[in-house]
Scaffold this motif. Structure first.
Motif, PDB file in Angstrom:
ATOM      1  N   VAL A  86       1.511 -85.451   9.002  1.00 26.34           N
ATOM      2  CA  VAL A  86       2.901 -86.303   8.782  1.00 26.34           C
ATOM      3  C   VAL A  86       2.970 -86.267   7.161  1.00 26.34           C
ATOM      4  O   VAL A  86       2.270 -86.301   6.379  1.00 26.34           O
ATOM      5  N   VAL A  87       4.230 -86.126   6.844  1.00 26.70           N
ATOM      6  CA  VAL A  87       4.636 -86.277   5.545  1.00 26.70           C
ATOM      7  C   VAL A  87       5.730 -87.373   5.153  1.00 26.70           C
ATOM      8  O   VAL A  87       6.330 -87.795   5.996  1.00 26.70           O
ATOM      9  N   ALA A  88       5.660 -87.663   3.896  1.00 32.91           N
ATOM     10  CA  ALA A  88       6.729 -88.841   3.276  1.00 32.91           C
ATOM     11  C   ALA A  88       7.310 -88.367   1.965  1.00 32.91           C
ATOM     12  O   ALA A  88       6.156 -87.783   1.188  1.00 32.91           O
ATOM     13  N   THR A 185       5.900 -74.533   4.020  1.00 31.16           N
ATOM     14  CA  THR A 185       5.874 -73.622   5.157  1.00 31.16           C
ATOM     15  C   THR A 185       7.108 -73.907   6.283  1.00 31.16           C
ATOM     16  O   THR A 185       7.395 -75.159   6.413  1.00 31.16           O
ATOM     17  N   GLU A 186       8.040 -73.128   6.592  1.00 31.14           N
ATOM     18  CA  GLU A 186       9.099 -73.354   7.294  1.00 31.14           C
ATOM     19  C   GLU A 186       8.929 -73.806   8.703  1.00 31.14           C
ATOM     20  O   GLU A 186       9.325 -72.850   9.709  1.00 31.14           O
ATOM     21  N   THR A 187       8.052 -74.576   8.892  1.00 30.89           N
ATOM     22  CA  THR A 187       8.176 -75.173  10.380  1.00 30.89           C
ATOM     23  C   THR A 187       9.031 -76.303  10.858  1.00 30.89           C
ATOM     24  O   THR A 187       8.993 -76.892  11.860  1.00 30.89           O
ATOM     25  N   GLY A 188       9.688 -76.860   9.605  1.00 35.57           N
ATOM     26  CA  GLY A 188      10.442 -78.227  10.044  1.00 35.57           C
ATOM     27  C   GLY A 188       9.756 -79.405   9.767  1.00 35.57           C
ATOM     28  O   GLY A 188      10.327 -80.396  10.046  1.00 35.57           O
ATOM     29  N   LEU A 189       8.469 -79.450   9.367  1.00 38.70           N
ATOM     30  CA  LEU A 189       7.836 -80.506   9.110  1.00 38.70           C
ATOM     31  C   LEU A 189       8.295 -81.560   8.094  1.00 38.70           C
ATOM     32  O   LEU A 189       8.776 -82.877   8.334  1.00 38.70           O
ATOM     33  N   ARG A 192      10.852 -83.889   9.692  1.00 39.22           N
ATOM     34  CA  ARG A 192      10.262 -84.835  10.409  1.00 39.22           C
ATOM     35  C   ARG A 192       9.588 -86.024   9.592  1.00 39.22           C
ATOM     36  O   ARG A 192       8.836 -86.819   9.901  1.00 39.22           O
ATOM     37  N   ALA A 193       9.854 -86.098   8.451  1.00 40.53           N
ATOM     38  CA  ALA A 193       9.223 -87.231   7.618  1.00 40.53           C
ATOM     39  C   ALA A 193       9.288 -88.553   7.858  1.00 40.53           C
ATOM     40  O   ALA A 193      10.274 -89.125   8.657  1.00 40.53           O
ATOM     41  N   ILE A 194       8.327 -89.107   7.723  1.00 38.30           N
ATOM     42  CA  ILE A 194       8.210 -90.554   8.094  1.00 38.30           C
ATOM     43  C   ILE A 194       8.823 -91.591   7.383  1.00 38.30           C
ATOM     44  O   ILE A 194       8.963 -92.741   7.727  1.00 38.30           O
ATOM     45  N   ALA A 195       8.999 -91.065   6.162  1.00 36.54           N
ATOM     46  CA  ALA A 195       9.940 -91.987   5.016  1.00 36.54           C
ATOM     47  C   ALA A 195      10.504 -91.172   4.048  1.00 36.54           C
ATOM     48  O   ALA A 195       9.863 -89.996   3.753  1.00 36.54           O
ATOM     49  N   GLY A 196      11.512 -91.492   3.756  1.00 37.47           N
ATOM     50  CA  GLY A 196      12.225 -90.518   2.522  1.00 37.47           C
ATOM     51  C   GLY A 196      12.706 -89.478   2.965  1.00 37.47           C
ATOM     52  O   GLY A 196      12.740 -89.036   4.326  1.00 37.47           O
ATOM     53  N   ALA A 197      13.499 -88.533   2.093  1.00 36.23           N
ATOM     54  CA  ALA A 197      14.005 -87.412   2.538  1.00 36.23           C
ATOM     55  C   ALA A 197      13.620 -86.335   1.706  1.00 36.23           C
ATOM     56  O   ALA A 197      13.451 -86.376   0.489  1.00 36.23           O
ATOM     57  N   ALA A 198      13.479 -85.002   2.090  1.00 34.86           N
ATOM     58  CA  ALA A 198      13.071 -83.955   1.558  1.00 34.86           C
ATOM     59  C   ALA A 198      14.009 -83.564   0.402  1.00 34.86           C
ATOM     60  O   ALA A 198      15.428 -83.343   0.858  1.00 34.86           O
TER      61      ALA A 198
END
Ligand SMILES: NC(=O)c1ccc[n+]([C@@H]2O[C@H](COP(=O)([O-])OP(=O)(O)OC[C@H]3O[C@@H](n4cnc5c(N)ncnc54)[C@H](OP(=O)(O)O)[C@@H]3O)[C@@H](O)[C@H]2O)c1
Length: 230
Positions: A86-88, A185-189, A192-198
């Motif tokens: 997961v990413v945030a 990498t263009e997976t859409g990860l 789906r961030a658990i916090a914040g915005a990319a």
């Protein structure tokens, strides 16, 4: 050369953008698979012949029980691919403690516990004359910790460090620990961030290319996949 055909492989995070592509390639190469993810419907939707094991890695016995289940269903284990994560996003000053806990639980502690739990089975695999391997995908942030991704970078750096040290410990036993560190990498990860915005990222790597490089590295006995390999 590691023979993929007939290898018994557990893929964790198998419904994800990279996990599903890696699973597809391993299946095409003749590997016998157990696929794990936290969502049964997403796992079932994968058109890959495999055992399916539903588990949330944040649960107490999550990762260790997945390993035990996979070994039992496949009759052994020759490889574990950990493609969950997961990413945030956001500044360190605004980091919610619960976000940090989830990042470390899913990205570092769960993979570490999975590897610990898998080592006995992988040792048996080596004893049978196979070439067991553990694969993680920490990412370029483990090489270049990134502003706006401090806790994510820290969780991935923890995993990458564990892989190096545990790899040294297990080399003589014939178990290979391979950490892949692709860039964005263009997976859409990132959506789906658990916090914040990319933030706006430049175009990332093609996930098919990243999966190709990882599966080729598994087959070719590579011991490291730095960001420059992608
Ligand atoms: N995409 C990138 O830019 C990039 C770059 C470098 C490294 N990586 C790393 O590569 C790995 C795969 O990323 P991806 O791009 O394929 O992302 P993804 O498509 O979002 O896949 C992530 C996977 O992790 C699983 N997961 C998340 N939390 C979980 C939990 N608590 N329990 C069990 N499974 C859980 C997800 O399961 P569900 O399907 O159930 O949500 C999903 O299968 C991650 O570790 C990521 O950090 C990605």
């Amino acid at each position: 050369m590691t023979e993929l055909s007939g290898s018994r492989v557990l893929v964790i995070g198998a419904s994800g953008g990279l996990g599903s592509r890696i699973a597809r390639r391993l299946a095409d190469a003749g590997a016998i698979l157990a696929l794990s993810g936290r969502n049964a419907a997403r796992l079932d939707a994968l058109d890959v012949p495999a055992e399916r094991i539903v588990a949330d890695l944040r649960s107490e016995s999550g990762s260790a029980s997945v390993v035990v289940e996979a070994e039992s269903r496949l009759g052994g284990l020759d490889a574990v691919v950990i493609a969950s994560g997961v990413v945030a996003f956001g500044p360190a000053s605004e980091l919610d403690p619960d976000t940090a806990i989830e990042l470390f639980a899913v990205n570092a502690l769960s993979p570490i516990d999975t590897i610990r739990a898998a080592l006995p089975a992988l040792t048996r695999s080596a004893g049978e004359g196979r070439k067991p391997v553990v694969v993680t995908i920490s990412g370029i942030v483990a090489e270049v910790p990134t502003a706006g991704l401090a806790a994510y970078s820290a969780s991935k750096s923890a995993l990458a460090a564990f892989m190096v040290a545990a790899g040294r410990e297990n080399r003589r036993a014939g178990i290979r620990l391979l950490d892949a560190r692709p860039g964005h990498t263009e997976t859409g990860l990132v959506t789906r961030a658990i916090a914040g915005a990319a933030p706006a990222f430049p175009e990332g790597l093609d996930p098919d290319h990243v999966a190709d490089v990882i599966v080729e590295a598994i087959a070719s006995d590579a011991r490291d996949l730095p960001s420059s390999a992608f």
